[in-house]
Design an enzyme around this catalytic site. Sequence first.
Site, PDB file in Angstrom:
ATOM      1  N   SER A 123       0.751  -1.081   0.028  1.00  0.00           N
ATOM      2  CA  SER A 123      -0.022  -0.024  -0.064  1.00  0.00           C
ATOM      3  C   SER A 123       0.977   1.137   0.017  1.00  0.00           C
ATOM      4  O   SER A 123       1.582   1.635  -0.856  1.00  0.00           O
ATOM      5  CB  SER A 123      -0.889  -0.239   1.297  1.00  0.00           C
ATOM      6  N   HIS A 124       0.637   1.870   0.922  1.00  0.00           N
ATOM      7  CA  HIS A 124       1.278   3.349   1.216  1.00  0.00           C
ATOM      8  C   HIS A 124       2.634   3.299   1.791  1.00  0.00           C
ATOM      9  O   HIS A 124       3.439   4.265   2.150  1.00  0.00           O
ATOM     10  CB  HIS A 124       0.473   4.360   1.908  1.00  0.00           C
ATOM     11  N   LYS A 136      -1.904  -9.228  -0.524  1.00  0.00           N
ATOM     12  CA  LYS A 136      -3.146  -8.959   0.120  1.00  0.00           C
ATOM     13  C   LYS A 136      -4.010  -9.767  -0.599  1.00  0.00           C
ATOM     14  O   LYS A 136      -4.164  -9.949  -1.760  1.00  0.00           O
ATOM     15  CB  LYS A 136      -3.696  -7.187  -0.512  1.00  0.00           C
ATOM     16  N   ASP A 287      -1.616   6.664  -3.591  1.00  0.00           N
ATOM     17  CA  ASP A 287      -0.789   6.123  -2.904  1.00  0.00           C
ATOM     18  C   ASP A 287      -0.026   4.860  -3.858  1.00  0.00           C
ATOM     19  O   ASP A 287      -0.602   4.754  -4.813  1.00  0.00           O
ATOM     20  CB  ASP A 287      -1.222   5.629  -1.381  1.00  0.00           C
ATOM     21  N   ASP A 289      -0.650   1.693  -4.160  1.00  0.00           N
ATOM     22  CA  ASP A 289      -1.543   0.865  -4.864  1.00  0.00           C
ATOM     23  C   ASP A 289      -2.745   1.291  -5.266  1.00  0.00           C
ATOM     24  O   ASP A 289      -3.806   0.771  -5.816  1.00  0.00           O
ATOM     25  CB  ASP A 289      -1.927  -0.304  -4.178  1.00  0.00           C
ATOM     26  N   ASP A 291      -5.449   2.941  -3.892  1.00  0.00           N
ATOM     27  CA  ASP A 291      -6.784   3.103  -3.250  1.00  0.00           C
ATOM     28  C   ASP A 291      -6.919   4.359  -2.486  1.00  0.00           C
ATOM     29  O   ASP A 291      -8.045   4.685  -1.913  1.00  0.00           O
ATOM     30  CB  ASP A 291      -6.923   1.780  -2.465  1.00  0.00           C
ATOM     31  N   ARG A 292      -5.965   4.954  -2.205  1.00  0.00           N
ATOM     32  CA  ARG A 292      -6.032   6.246  -1.091  1.00  0.00           C
ATOM     33  C   ARG A 292      -5.758   7.619  -2.147  1.00  0.00           C
ATOM     34  O   ARG A 292      -5.311   7.286  -3.210  1.00  0.00           O
ATOM     35  CB  ARG A 292      -4.759   6.208  -0.280  1.00  0.00           C
ATOM     36  N   LYS A 386     -11.397   0.786  -1.486  1.00  0.00           N
ATOM     37  CA  LYS A 386     -11.438   2.334  -1.712  1.00  0.00           C
ATOM     38  C   LYS A 386     -10.762   2.517  -3.008  1.00  0.00           C
ATOM     39  O   LYS A 386      -9.931   1.829  -3.564  1.00  0.00           O
ATOM     40  CB  LYS A 386     -10.730   3.078  -0.572  1.00  0.00           C
TER      41      LYS A 386
HETATM   42  C1  G16 Z   1      -5.585  -0.079   5.172  1.00  0.00           C
HETATM   43  C2  G16 Z   1      -6.967  -0.436   5.107  1.00  0.00           C
HETATM   44  C3  G16 Z   1      -7.817   0.983   5.630  1.00  0.00           C
HETATM   45  C4  G16 Z   1      -7.491   1.273   6.880  1.00  0.00           C
HETATM   46  C5  G16 Z   1      -5.954   1.582   6.883  1.00  0.00           C
HETATM   47  C6  G16 Z   1      -5.910   1.830   8.255  1.00  0.00           C
HETATM   48  O1  G16 Z   1      -4.967   0.865   4.416  1.00  0.00           O
HETATM   49  O2  G16 Z   1      -7.273  -0.660   3.890  1.00  0.00           O
HETATM   50  O3  G16 Z   1      -9.159   0.593   5.376  1.00  0.00           O
HETATM   51  O4  G16 Z   1      -8.037   2.655   7.117  1.00  0.00           O
HETATM   52  O5  G16 Z   1      -5.307   0.319   6.601  1.00  0.00           O
HETATM   53  O6  G16 Z   1      -4.336   1.927   8.540  1.00  0.00           O
HETATM   54  P1  G16 Z   1      -3.478   2.025  10.178  1.00  0.00           P
HETATM   55  O7  G16 Z   1      -3.930   0.663  10.867  1.00  0.00           O
HETATM   56  O8  G16 Z   1      -2.351   2.215   9.847  1.00  0.00           O
HETATM   57  O9  G16 Z   1      -4.007   3.439  10.748  1.00  0.00           O
HETATM   58  P2  G16 Z   1      -4.267   0.646   3.024  1.00  0.00           P
HETATM   59  O10 G16 Z   1      -4.307   1.762   2.154  1.00  0.00           O
HETATM   60  O11 G16 Z   1      -2.906   0.560   3.979  1.00  0.00           O
HETATM   61  O12 G16 Z   1      -4.547  -0.649   2.581  1.00  0.00           O
END
Ligand code: G16
Length: 553
Positions: A123-124, A136, A287, A289, A291-292, A386
Amino acid sequence: MKHQEKVSPFSEKKIRLTNSFEDQKPGTSGLRKSTKKFCEKDYLESFIEAIFQTLPGIKGGTLVLGGDGRYGNERAIQIILKMGAAHGLKKIITTTKGILSTPAASNLIRSQNAIGGIILSASHNPGGANGDFGVKVNGANGGPAPESLTNEIYRYTKKLKEYKLLDVPDISITAKGKHFLSQMCVEVIDGVDDYIHLMQKLFDFESIKQLINDDFPVIFDAMNAVTGPYAHYLLEKLLEAPTGTVLNGSPLEDFGGIHPDPNLTYASDLAELLLEKKQYSFGAACDGDGDRNMILGKDCFVNPSDSLAVITANAHLIPGYSEGITGVARSMPTSSAVDVVAKELNIKCFETPTGWKFFGNLLDANEITICGEESFGTGSNHVREKDGLWAVLFWLQILSKRRLSVSEIMKEHWLKYGRHYYSRHDYEGIESKAANDLYNRLENLLTSLTGKPFAGSIVTVADNFEYTDPIDKSISSRQGLRILLEDKSRIIVRMSGTGTKGSTLRVYLERFVPKTGDLDQDPQLVLKQLIDDINSLAEIERRTGMNKPTVIT
Ligand code: G16
């Protein structure tokens, strides 16, 4: 399209394992670790074996496979293809060079009736040999695997003794085409096309094109990650924005050293163009991947919680949602701005724990159409993830129909609904024991807070959030510490589930000012008393050794 000869039989290799996943917490929708860890012998293979032993419908099923292009992506794809063939999948759909954004993967899983998907991304989190990698798992509805499945995967990793793969050479995924690995078909498609078609069904591209042509300069930062090819196509080709509109538009294995997390700290170059140099009317970033999203206007940062509220309030302007929305949902730490809009629209509003997977049942049951999180995530029932570029198009569509600036849209919104001043303070890389001690101590303190004065108001609720899924009635407990105040202010404290270095503590702060109040203040000043009081109650500075947060959103 060239079909490669079916070659069979291949020898199947069974390899004994020594890896352990004991340190994995159940509850995430996959595995996120350092790239180095994933490079350890048989580590990736072991986790994939657990997925293939657990995901329903593997034998004879179709699986979607791709990733955000980070270091390790192509190697992982080759391994998963060979393991998929050894486990009797009928087909794996993958993409040229393995480039596939998370929302595009969700769309493909749904449109191809796949049993699920594997998305290779952290992800990010930063990428490269010294960064992070991730696997994932998504289910047949296109969304992140529910906790029941991920718990089963982790349980399986504990009894894993061996894994199976076909001992064959790599196949080329540089161009579209079909290949066979034993009985399994590997279809390599372009990962961008289907997603673009979906966007064209939802949005009125002509009106956005007109807006951009009418002296409304836009800029998008793909952060050298997966959205580059999608954004070039959408913005520069279909919407005819000038070449150069997409910054950092080629996916790089290490994201060019960028931390691909679209916030004011890690996308500071973009923020400077909008907030300081004021060169563009609209700016956005996605980000690793895809989704953000982060949305910016000239001299205006749109808080993700507000973005969800504005998107909900304006959904009727977007062709894909013009017939109305059934309901909305937000994660618990997300501000209540959307709740107020839902009330006005007389639609349902749900509060779920952090994690996109919690929206899945509500979307599948058509209880909600739109959902979002403070962590820069917004989406709808068009996929089950997302969707960063969807949010960008949504905002451009609102702007094209309303013909107001981003800051005018925000001011108008607050004048109608009041403003939920909001901020998130992140303390990254805390030594894990110190972070856990801080959290556990605060949890214990909560029991005595209810009814007591706090930050100029009175505590009405102080607990650890528990959620009962309205559809399957499953219970998720201990989802974050909440202090709710009589004046509608909220403080949430939780530990990040996505970091890989030490622990990250997140403190979420919210204070409501009605529409008759001062709507144009600095959020950090409005929230100061909440910030000071939670810092002293939780002893954040003393216990973390940090006198300020690493990231303030
Ligand atoms: C993931 C989930 C999101 C969630 C985030 C929380 O984001 O897909 O739904 O809001 O983790 O991150 P943390 O636990 O660090 O606050 P992503 O974009 O990393 O897949």
